[in-house]
Design an enzyme around this catalytic site. Structure first.
Site, PDB file in Angstrom:
ATOM      1  N   HIS A 146      -4.784   0.945  10.960  1.00 49.39           N
ATOM      2  CA  HIS A 146      -5.975   0.118  11.157  1.00 49.39           C
ATOM      3  C   HIS A 146      -6.614   0.169  12.217  1.00 49.39           C
ATOM      4  O   HIS A 146      -7.203  -1.096  12.885  1.00 49.39           O
ATOM      5  CB  HIS A 146      -5.642  -1.327  10.584  1.00 49.39           C
ATOM      6  CG  HIS A 146      -4.909  -1.459   9.061  1.00 49.39           C
ATOM      7  ND1 HIS A 146      -3.990  -2.367   9.152  1.00 49.39           N
ATOM      8  CD2 HIS A 146      -5.022  -0.970   8.065  1.00 49.39           C
ATOM      9  CE1 HIS A 146      -3.380  -2.388   7.851  1.00 49.39           C
ATOM     10  NE2 HIS A 146      -3.970  -1.240   7.312  1.00 49.39           N
ATOM     11  N   HIS A 190     -11.370  -0.790   6.797  1.00 51.03           N
ATOM     12  CA  HIS A 190      -9.975  -0.574   6.536  1.00 51.03           C
ATOM     13  C   HIS A 190      -9.147  -0.102   7.543  1.00 51.03           C
ATOM     14  O   HIS A 190      -8.345  -0.594   8.215  1.00 51.03           O
ATOM     15  CB  HIS A 190      -9.584  -0.157   5.206  1.00 51.03           C
ATOM     16  CG  HIS A 190      -7.970  -0.665   4.776  1.00 51.03           C
ATOM     17  ND1 HIS A 190      -7.746  -0.381   3.597  1.00 51.03           N
ATOM     18  CD2 HIS A 190      -7.198  -0.754   5.498  1.00 51.03           C
ATOM     19  CE1 HIS A 190      -6.213  -0.443   3.494  1.00 51.03           C
ATOM     20  NE2 HIS A 190      -6.019  -0.690   4.462  1.00 51.03           N
ATOM     21  N   GLU A 222       0.774  -1.251   0.108  1.00 46.74           N
ATOM     22  CA  GLU A 222      -0.040   0.131   0.003  1.00 46.74           C
ATOM     23  C   GLU A 222       0.836   1.165   0.046  1.00 46.74           C
ATOM     24  O   GLU A 222       0.447   2.263   0.515  1.00 46.74           O
ATOM     25  CB  GLU A 222      -1.072  -0.197   0.990  1.00 46.74           C
ATOM     26  CG  GLU A 222      -2.119  -0.986   1.010  1.00 46.74           C
ATOM     27  CD  GLU A 222      -3.173  -0.782   2.252  1.00 46.74           C
ATOM     28  OE1 GLU A 222      -4.291  -0.289   1.386  1.00 46.74           O
ATOM     29  OE2 GLU A 222      -2.840  -0.733   3.421  1.00 46.74           O
ATOM     30  N   HIS A 225      -0.763   5.744   7.782  1.00 41.38           N
ATOM     31  CA  HIS A 225      -1.957   4.879   7.590  1.00 41.38           C
ATOM     32  C   HIS A 225      -2.209   3.912   8.614  1.00 41.38           C
ATOM     33  O   HIS A 225      -1.244   3.096   9.239  1.00 41.38           O
ATOM     34  CB  HIS A 225      -1.681   4.085   6.071  1.00 41.38           C
ATOM     35  CG  HIS A 225      -2.822   3.021   5.855  1.00 41.38           C
ATOM     36  ND1 HIS A 225      -4.004   3.364   5.865  1.00 41.38           N
ATOM     37  CD2 HIS A 225      -2.712   1.751   5.697  1.00 41.38           C
ATOM     38  CE1 HIS A 225      -4.760   2.167   5.598  1.00 41.38           C
ATOM     39  NE2 HIS A 225      -3.921   1.152   5.610  1.00 41.38           N
TER      40      HIS A 225
END
Length: 335
Positions: free
Chosen positions: A156, A244, A135, A154
């Site tokens: 989760h 996500h 990603e 980023h």
């Protein structure tokens, strides 16, 4: 106010790889208006200096703080075995820095860091081809579209995930999360874009058989670009991702860590407030006459004022968080 150096020059020290060409000047440096010109002059003198006179420790500092940031994000349960952090290379602004694909808590040295090109998210050292996050395009496409963004997380994080799969908007309800959009964080859904690869017939209703699906991951430039569009408003610092997690962007490393941690905290507080509200409704049946049944979120003015205050004091929590991971034996940092 603050000054942030983002000059394009490339320096190397003693033949070190350009990945090491990083300066602690990347961080925002608090200063008064009277000292701004002096600081800028010092930066100009530094960048004009011959390569051999540059202090190698300056190139090591960002690497050290980058690894510390990964450890902080794990310590505060924003990252676990998954998720990632990046910083734009301040001296080669068409590249950015990530760790190789490994658990953030286990990143421990400069050898664990990789330089990637913004164009295509390719490693500048081709020997690192098999060590990349799938990603990484989240990062490359955001950096491509927004020159003012210099750091990205980023995550989760479990506290945030419920807000990605229902219609309850994540909104700022604590003052430390004033950076969140008062009207609610936008949500990116890969289903709205994957069908575009299959032709116009599927653009509105992508198939349910999994064909063309990315598994909710942003694994290419196309989806990375679509996600980046969600940050088009300069006041958008956090975008949720259906089923996500979330991505947050900032002008420097310390701010993006701050935002990631307090996005998670705000989500936890908001969820608890919703539970309490629903419990009260179940017991009483209705709220007393004149009582406001809603949750009191920050207004736009409150969010702006709170965000400005936090930007001015971000070094305080950073110092605490840094010490927390320094004394924890799990985290090693030799950079």
């Amino acid at each position: 106010m603050s000054v942030c150096w983002t000059g394009p020059q490339l320096f190397q020290v003693s033949g070190r790889h350009p990945r090491h060409s990083l300066s602690s000047l990347f961080f925002s440096i608090p200063c008064s208006s009277n000292s701004r010109d002096k600081l800028i002059g010092q930066v100009q003198q530094l960048t004009a200096a011959p390569m051999e006179t540059l202090n190698e420790r300056q190139f090591d500092r960002l690497e050290h703080d980058f690894i510390t940031a990964l450890h902080i994000l794990h310590y505060h349960r924003v990252l676990d075995a998954y998720g990632h952090l990046s910083v734009r290379n301040p001296l080669m602004r068409d590249t950015f820095i990530m760790s190789r694909s490994m658990a953030p808590a286990l990143v421990s040295s400069a050898d664990d860091l990789i330089t990637l090109t913004i164009d295509g998210a390719k490693p500048t050292d081709t020997s690192n081809q098999n060590q990349l996050f799938s990603e990484r395009f989240i990062h490359s496409e955001i950096y491509r579209q927004y020159p003012s963004v210099n750091a990205i997380v980023h995550s989760h994080c479990q506290a945030v995930l419920p807000f990605t799969i229902n219609r309850v908007r994540l909104r700022p309800c604590i003052h430390l999360a004033g950076f969140l959009r008062p009207e609610g964080c936008p949500v990116f859904d890969t289903r709205n874009h994957e069908g575009m690869r299959l032709g116009p017939a599927h653009s509105e209703n992508p198939p349910d058989d999994g064909s063309g699906s990315s598994g909710l991951l942003v694994k290419d430039e196309f989806l990375g670009r679509k996600l980046a569009y969600k940050f088009i408003d300069t006041k958008t610092t956090v975008v949720l991702m259906r089923g996500h997690g979330f991505t947050t962007v900032a002008s420097n490393l310390q701010n993006v860590v701050f935002q990631a941690i307090y996005t998670a905290q705000n989500a936890a507080v908001q969820k608890e407030a919703i539970i309490m509200q629903n419990a009260a409704m179940a017991v009483v049946g209705t709220f007393p006459t004149g009582a406001d049944p809603g949750i009191h979120f920050l207004s736009k003015a409150e969010a702006t004022a709170a965000s400005e205050m936090c930007e001015d004091t971000v070094r305080r929590p950073w110092a605490l968080w840094q010490r927390e991971v320094e004394v924890c034996p799990l985290y090693q940092n030799s950079a």
